[in-house]
Design an enzyme around this catalytic site. Structure first.
Site, PDB file in Angstrom:
ATOM      1  N   CYS A   1       0.834  -1.213   0.000  1.00  0.00           N
ATOM      2  CA  CYS A   1       0.000   0.000   0.000  1.00  0.00           C
ATOM      3  C   CYS A   1       0.864   1.255   0.000  1.00  0.00           C
ATOM      4  CB  CYS A   1      -0.923  -0.015   1.220  1.00  0.00           C
ATOM      5  SG  CYS A   1      -2.017   1.429   1.243  1.00  0.00           S
TER       6      CYS A   1
ATOM      7  N   CYS B   1      -0.583   4.313   1.923  1.00  0.00           N
ATOM      8  CA  CYS B   1      -0.540   4.191   3.395  1.00  0.00           C
ATOM      9  C   CYS B   1       0.867   4.476   3.909  1.00  0.00           C
ATOM     10  CB  CYS B   1      -0.912   2.785   3.866  1.00  0.00           C
ATOM     11  SG  CYS B   1      -2.269   2.017   3.002  1.00  0.00           S
ATOM     12  N   ASP B   2       1.875   3.965   3.210  1.00  0.00           N
ATOM     13  CA  ASP B   2       3.217   3.960   3.798  1.00  0.00           C
ATOM     14  C   ASP B   2       4.159   5.031   3.235  1.00  0.00           C
ATOM     15  OD1 ASP B   2       2.414   1.936   5.394  1.00  0.00           O
ATOM     16  OD2 ASP B   2       3.203   0.337   4.148  1.00  0.00           O
TER      17      ASP B   2
END
Ligand SMILES: Cc1cc2nc3c(=O)[nH]c(=O)nc-3n(C[C@H](O)[C@H](O)[C@H](O)COP(=O)(O)OP(=O)(O)OC[C@H]3O[C@@H](n4cnc5c(N)ncnc54)[C@H](O)[C@@H]3O)c2cc1C
Length: 321
Positions: free
Chosen positions: A133, A136-137
């Site tokens: 992801c 997200c990261d």
């Protein structure tokens, strides 16, 4: 046992669109949406190619809209998994988290999950630098060097998202050229922070508590090299979520479901839509259309009681029927 005319398994774009159209056709409809609405699209920073969003749209904005739209049309959406299904005399019995359900028609839209590399270190370092992801990261990897494995649309799209935060993004691709569509290729080639290593495979992910690099093999020279990376993002294809069928249907080599033009499978009352369907090209717009097509065909099947799936295609009576 709760009874519905149509139960859709899967809360991605295909499933929620199927739920929307089954409800619009006046069918009592339940969508078993899995963990969260939106499926693969939920974590995409900028979904591209969806009609009506020329600038793209964030997954966290778009996916709740899909759920709201289906619910407004009258579909019930439950964040539950379908665990099993079996044909019964008057339709299908399904097992979900809260117990058994009954439906006259079922639309399977359980999509896919990202494949793993299956190399040493990957499982151990999942969530500690190994990720699927980018949105997200990426903020956690600001100004660091990260790797992306893959050479298709997903890999390049996510590499471009990462390149907005990371100091450098190295794409590791086993092929000799990128498989992604031109729009991503051109943007990737033009991005100063992004480079591609061709004919390169990741053999191991390195790190104790967190990722500090990968061991990569150059397939041309047959030499291995350790590359220092703070994170590694894996986009090497999708694995269809068809395990729930438990061999009830013959699947193709890719584990996807064969359907006819009306999304009907070989079993009466069972339809498939979206990525799980053989030949689906894996785009949001295509999956949405697939969900709508399956819902229309299910509605027609419930009207006529006849299982002649090919004849259901386009037989729903005009553009707004
Ligand atoms: C990194 C990446 C970027 C992408 N970017 C784009 C883009 O920009 N534009 C675009 O058009 N497409 C994009 N795609 C492709 C797009 O995500 C897919 O085409 C689309 O998500 C397929 O939709 P689907 O509903 O068939 O499956 P999915 O999105 O996989 O949804 C399936 C849903 O079913 C659920 N589920 C699974 N098993 C069960 C079960 N047993 N019971 C109940 N629910 C279950 C899952 O949890 C999930 O919520 C991207 C894909 C990836 C991987």
């Amino acid at each position: 046992m709760a009874d519905f005319e149509v139960i859709v398994a899967g809360g991605g774009v295909a499933g929620l669109t199927a739920g929307l159209h089954a409800a619009r056709a006046g069918r009592s409809t339940l969508v078993l949406g899995g963990n969260a609405p939106g499926g693969l699209l939920l974590s995409i920073e900028k979904i591209e190619g969806v009609p009506g969003f020329p600038e793209g749209v964030a997954g966290y904005d778009f996916c709740p809209m899909l759920q709201e739209h289906a619910e407004e049309a009258g579909a019930e959406v439950r964040m539950q998994e379908l665990a099993a299904l079996e044909p019964v005399e008057d339709g299908w019995r399904l097992t979900a988290d809260d117990g058994d359900l009954h439906a006259k028609a079922v639309i399977l839209a359980t999509g896919a999950r990202l494949k793993q590399l299956d190399v040493p270190g990957e499982e151990r370092l999942q969530g500690r630098g190994v990720s699927h992801c980018a949105s997200c990261d990426a903020p956690l990897l600001r100004d660091q060097i990260v790797g992306v494995v893959g050479g298709g649309d997903s890999a390049l799209q996510e590499a471009l998202t990462l390149a907005e935060a990371a100091s450098e993004v190295i794409v590791l691709h086993r092929g000799e050229q990128l498989d992604a569509q031109a729009t991503y290729r051109e943007r990737a080639e033009a991005h100063p922070a992004l480079s591609v290593r061709y004919r390169t495979v990741v053999e191991e992910i390195l790190g104790d508590d967190k990722v500090h690099g990968v061991r990569a093999r150059d397939l041309t020279t047959e030499t291995a090299e350790d590359i220092e990376l703070a994170g590694i993002f894996v986009y090497v294809g999708l694995r269809p979520n068809t395990e729930v069928l438990q061999d009830r249907l013959e699947l193709d080599d890719d584990r996807r479901i064969a359907t006819d033009a009306a999304n009907g499978t070989e079993l009466p009352g069972l339809f498939a839509a979206g990525y799980v369907r053989r030949g689906s090209l894996g785009q949001a717009a295509i999956s949405a259309g697939d969900g709508a097509n399956a819902a229309k065909a299910a509605h027609r099947y419930l009207q006529t009681g006849e299982w002649a799936p090919d004849a259901l295609a386009g037989a729903t009576g005009g553009p707004h029927a």
